[in-house]
Design a protein around this motif. Structure first.
Motif, PDB file in Angstrom:
ATOM      1  N   GLU A 102       0.834  -1.202   0.000  1.00  0.00           N
ATOM      2  CA  GLU A 102       0.000   0.000   0.000  1.00  0.00           C
ATOM      3  C   GLU A 102       0.871   1.255   0.000  1.00  0.00           C
ATOM      4  O   GLU A 102       0.569   2.228  -0.698  1.00  0.00           O
ATOM      5  CB  GLU A 102      -0.922   0.021   1.213  1.00  0.00           C
ATOM      6  CG  GLU A 102      -1.828   1.260   1.241  1.00  0.00           C
ATOM      7  CD  GLU A 102      -2.695   1.367   2.478  1.00  0.00           C
ATOM      8  OE1 GLU A 102      -3.289   2.445   2.685  1.00  0.00           O
ATOM      9  OE2 GLU A 102      -2.783   0.374   3.229  1.00  0.00           O
ATOM     10  N   ALA A 103       1.960   1.232   0.770  1.00  0.00           N
ATOM     11  CA  ALA A 103       2.846   2.397   0.821  1.00  0.00           C
ATOM     12  C   ALA A 103       3.430   2.675  -0.558  1.00  0.00           C
ATOM     13  O   ALA A 103       3.497   3.834  -0.991  1.00  0.00           O
ATOM     14  CB  ALA A 103       3.961   2.161   1.837  1.00  0.00           C
TER      15      ALA A 103
ATOM     16  N   LEU B   9       3.757   5.971  -5.403  1.00  0.00           N
ATOM     17  CA  LEU B   9       3.745   6.153  -6.854  1.00  0.00           C
ATOM     18  C   LEU B   9       2.637   7.107  -7.279  1.00  0.00           C
ATOM     19  O   LEU B   9       2.818   7.901  -8.213  1.00  0.00           O
ATOM     20  CB  LEU B   9       3.578   4.790  -7.537  1.00  0.00           C
ATOM     21  CG  LEU B   9       4.779   3.845  -7.423  1.00  0.00           C
ATOM     22  CD1 LEU B   9       4.416   2.464  -7.962  1.00  0.00           C
ATOM     23  CD2 LEU B   9       5.991   4.405  -8.172  1.00  0.00           C
ATOM     24  N   GLU B  10       1.499   7.051  -6.594  1.00  0.00           N
ATOM     25  CA  GLU B  10       0.418   7.987  -6.901  1.00  0.00           C
ATOM     26  C   GLU B  10       0.852   9.427  -6.633  1.00  0.00           C
ATOM     27  O   GLU B  10       0.556  10.340  -7.420  1.00  0.00           O
ATOM     28  CB  GLU B  10      -0.813   7.653  -6.052  1.00  0.00           C
ATOM     29  CG  GLU B  10      -1.535   6.386  -6.469  1.00  0.00           C
ATOM     30  CD  GLU B  10      -2.642   6.012  -5.496  1.00  0.00           C
ATOM     31  OE1 GLU B  10      -2.783   6.692  -4.448  1.00  0.00           O
ATOM     32  OE2 GLU B  10      -3.358   5.022  -5.766  1.00  0.00           O
TER      33      GLU B  10
ATOM     34  N   LEU C 112       2.713  14.862   1.272  1.00  0.00           N
ATOM     35  CA  LEU C 112       1.323  14.624   0.872  1.00  0.00           C
ATOM     36  C   LEU C 112       0.901  13.168   0.976  1.00  0.00           C
ATOM     37  O   LEU C 112      -0.295  12.872   1.021  1.00  0.00           O
ATOM     38  CB  LEU C 112       1.119  15.077  -0.582  1.00  0.00           C
ATOM     39  CG  LEU C 112       1.134  16.569  -0.865  1.00  0.00           C
ATOM     40  CD1 LEU C 112       1.143  16.811  -2.373  1.00  0.00           C
ATOM     41  CD2 LEU C 112      -0.087  17.244  -0.236  1.00  0.00           C
ATOM     42  N   VAL C 113       1.863  12.246   1.002  1.00  0.00           N
ATOM     43  CA  VAL C 113       1.532  10.829   0.859  1.00  0.00           C
ATOM     44  C   VAL C 113       0.682  10.322   2.020  1.00  0.00           C
ATOM     45  O   VAL C 113      -0.053   9.346   1.869  1.00  0.00           O
ATOM     46  CB  VAL C 113       2.823   9.990   0.704  1.00  0.00           C
ATOM     47  CG1 VAL C 113       3.550   9.830   2.034  1.00  0.00           C
ATOM     48  CG2 VAL C 113       2.527   8.648   0.054  1.00  0.00           C
ATOM     49  N   ASN C 114       0.756  10.988   3.159  1.00  0.00           N
ATOM     50  CA  ASN C 114      -0.052  10.564   4.300  1.00  0.00           C
ATOM     51  C   ASN C 114      -1.429  11.214   4.324  1.00  0.00           C
ATOM     52  O   ASN C 114      -2.151  11.104   5.306  1.00  0.00           O
ATOM     53  CB  ASN C 114       0.682  10.852   5.614  1.00  0.00           C
ATOM     54  CG  ASN C 114       0.371   9.825   6.671  1.00  0.00           C
ATOM     55  OD1 ASN C 114       0.378   8.621   6.403  1.00  0.00           O
ATOM     56  ND2 ASN C 114       0.074  10.277   7.877  1.00  0.00           N
ATOM     57  N   ARG C 115      -1.765  11.901   3.219  1.00  0.00           N
ATOM     58  CA  ARG C 115      -3.082  12.547   3.061  1.00  0.00           C
ATOM     59  C   ARG C 115      -3.392  13.474   4.233  1.00  0.00           C
ATOM     60  O   ARG C 115      -4.366  13.293   4.968  1.00  0.00           O
ATOM     61  CB  ARG C 115      -4.165  11.482   2.911  1.00  0.00           C
ATOM     62  CG  ARG C 115      -3.939  10.585   1.702  1.00  0.00           C
ATOM     63  CD  ARG C 115      -4.753   9.327   1.743  1.00  0.00           C
ATOM     64  NE  ARG C 115      -4.459   8.457   0.618  1.00  0.00           N
ATOM     65  CZ  ARG C 115      -4.778   7.157   0.550  1.00  0.00           C
ATOM     66  NH1 ARG C 115      -5.416   6.587   1.547  1.00  0.00           N
ATOM     67  NH2 ARG C 115      -4.460   6.441  -0.516  1.00  0.00           N
ATOM     68  N   PRO C 116      -2.552  14.504   4.417  1.00  0.00           N
ATOM     69  CA  PRO C 116      -2.676  15.358   5.597  1.00  0.00           C
ATOM     70  C   PRO C 116      -3.913  16.245   5.556  1.00  0.00           C
ATOM     71  O   PRO C 116      -4.430  16.583   4.498  1.00  0.00           O
ATOM     72  CB  PRO C 116      -1.404  16.203   5.557  1.00  0.00           C
ATOM     73  CG  PRO C 116      -1.052  16.262   4.104  1.00  0.00           C
ATOM     74  CD  PRO C 116      -1.433  14.917   3.555  1.00  0.00           C
TER      75      PRO C 116
END
Length: 256
Positions: A123-124, A129-130, A162-166
């Motif tokens: 998932e990480a 990649l997204e 951003l990857v942790n959807r803050p």
């Protein structure tokens, strides 16, 4: 760009009476600030006015001496709060890229997801990649940081935040370490995030950028918000003499 009329309800961020000292030096002094959902707040002021320290206090990288920081109504300065859980809701990007030089771009982005927040490897990687696709660097996921330009490295740093959807993004002079020709690509990305509705605080010396993207401009002086309001008021017709003096220096330097 999100509709300003929809920015109602409690603020995402509220800073009330914040105070921070280093020895005898008072860096933040009874500072008050709030940020509505989907808003962009630009922090301006001379070096040493407290902009970076404010952002570090919000992200719990500094222990505050007094006052309260609330995120969605929760007092995150309460010492009983899980700082890592709070930081999973706040993204921060610094002047320096702070990338691990021995790790690939994708590993730099996913390291905290895997090691701190317990996200599985598959998932990480997918989320990483997204985010690289989002910042226009999907094809460089295997590169090492020293194989990238400064602007590309800063975009990787933004992707990592951003990857942790803050819930909230903090930007601390993200273009100050870049060559002039690379500034535009990073500012374009921040502008896209703004248009997507990300709630943001950004400390910046780019006055034209602040005028274009911010809903609110806050002028910091002596560790306090001396003046705040819409960009067209603060930058074009400031009330406070200290704000006018600061902007006059900026204009004389050709930066507004």
């Amino acid at each position: 760009m999100p509709d300003l009329a929809k920015r109602t309800g409690p603020p995402v961020l509220r800073v009330d009476g914040l105070r921070k000292t280093y020895g005898d030096a008072v860096v933040l002094d009874d500072l008050h600030l709030s940020a509505a959902e989907h808003s962009c707040t630009a922090l301006i002021g001379a070096s040493g006015s407290g902009k970076s320290t404010l952002l570090r206090c919000i992200d719990l990288l500094e222990v505050v001496d007094d006052g309260v920081v609330e995120l969605d109504g929760e007092d995150i300065t309460d010492p009983r709060v899980d700082a890592n859980a709070v930081r999973s809701r706040i993204g921060i990007v610094f002047q320096s890229y702070n990338l691990f030089p021995h790790l690939r771009v994708l590993d730099n982005i996913t390291l905290a997801l895997r090691k701190v927040h317990g996200v599985g490897a598959d998932e990480a990687e997918q989320r990483g990649l997204e985010m690289l696709e989002r910042v226009g660097l999907r094809d460089r996921y295997r590169a090492r940081p020293d194989e990238l330009s400064g602007g590309q490295q800063q975009r990787v740093a933004i992707a990592r935040a951003l990857v942790n959807r803050p819930r909230l993004m903090l930007f601390d002079e993200v273009t100050s370490a870049l060559d002039p020709e690379l500034v535009g690509e990073v500012l374009s990305l921040v502008r896209e995030l703004r248009e997507d509705g990300m709630t943001m605080l950004l400390a910046t010396h780019e006055m034209g950028f602040a005028r274009d993207v911010a809903d609110t401009v806050c002028y910091l002086d002596g560790g306090r918000v001396l003046e705040s309001g819409p960009p067209e008021q603060v930058l074009a017709d400031p009330v406070e003499a200290r704000t006018r003096q600061f902007l006059r220096r900026i204009i004389d330097a050709g930066r507004l």
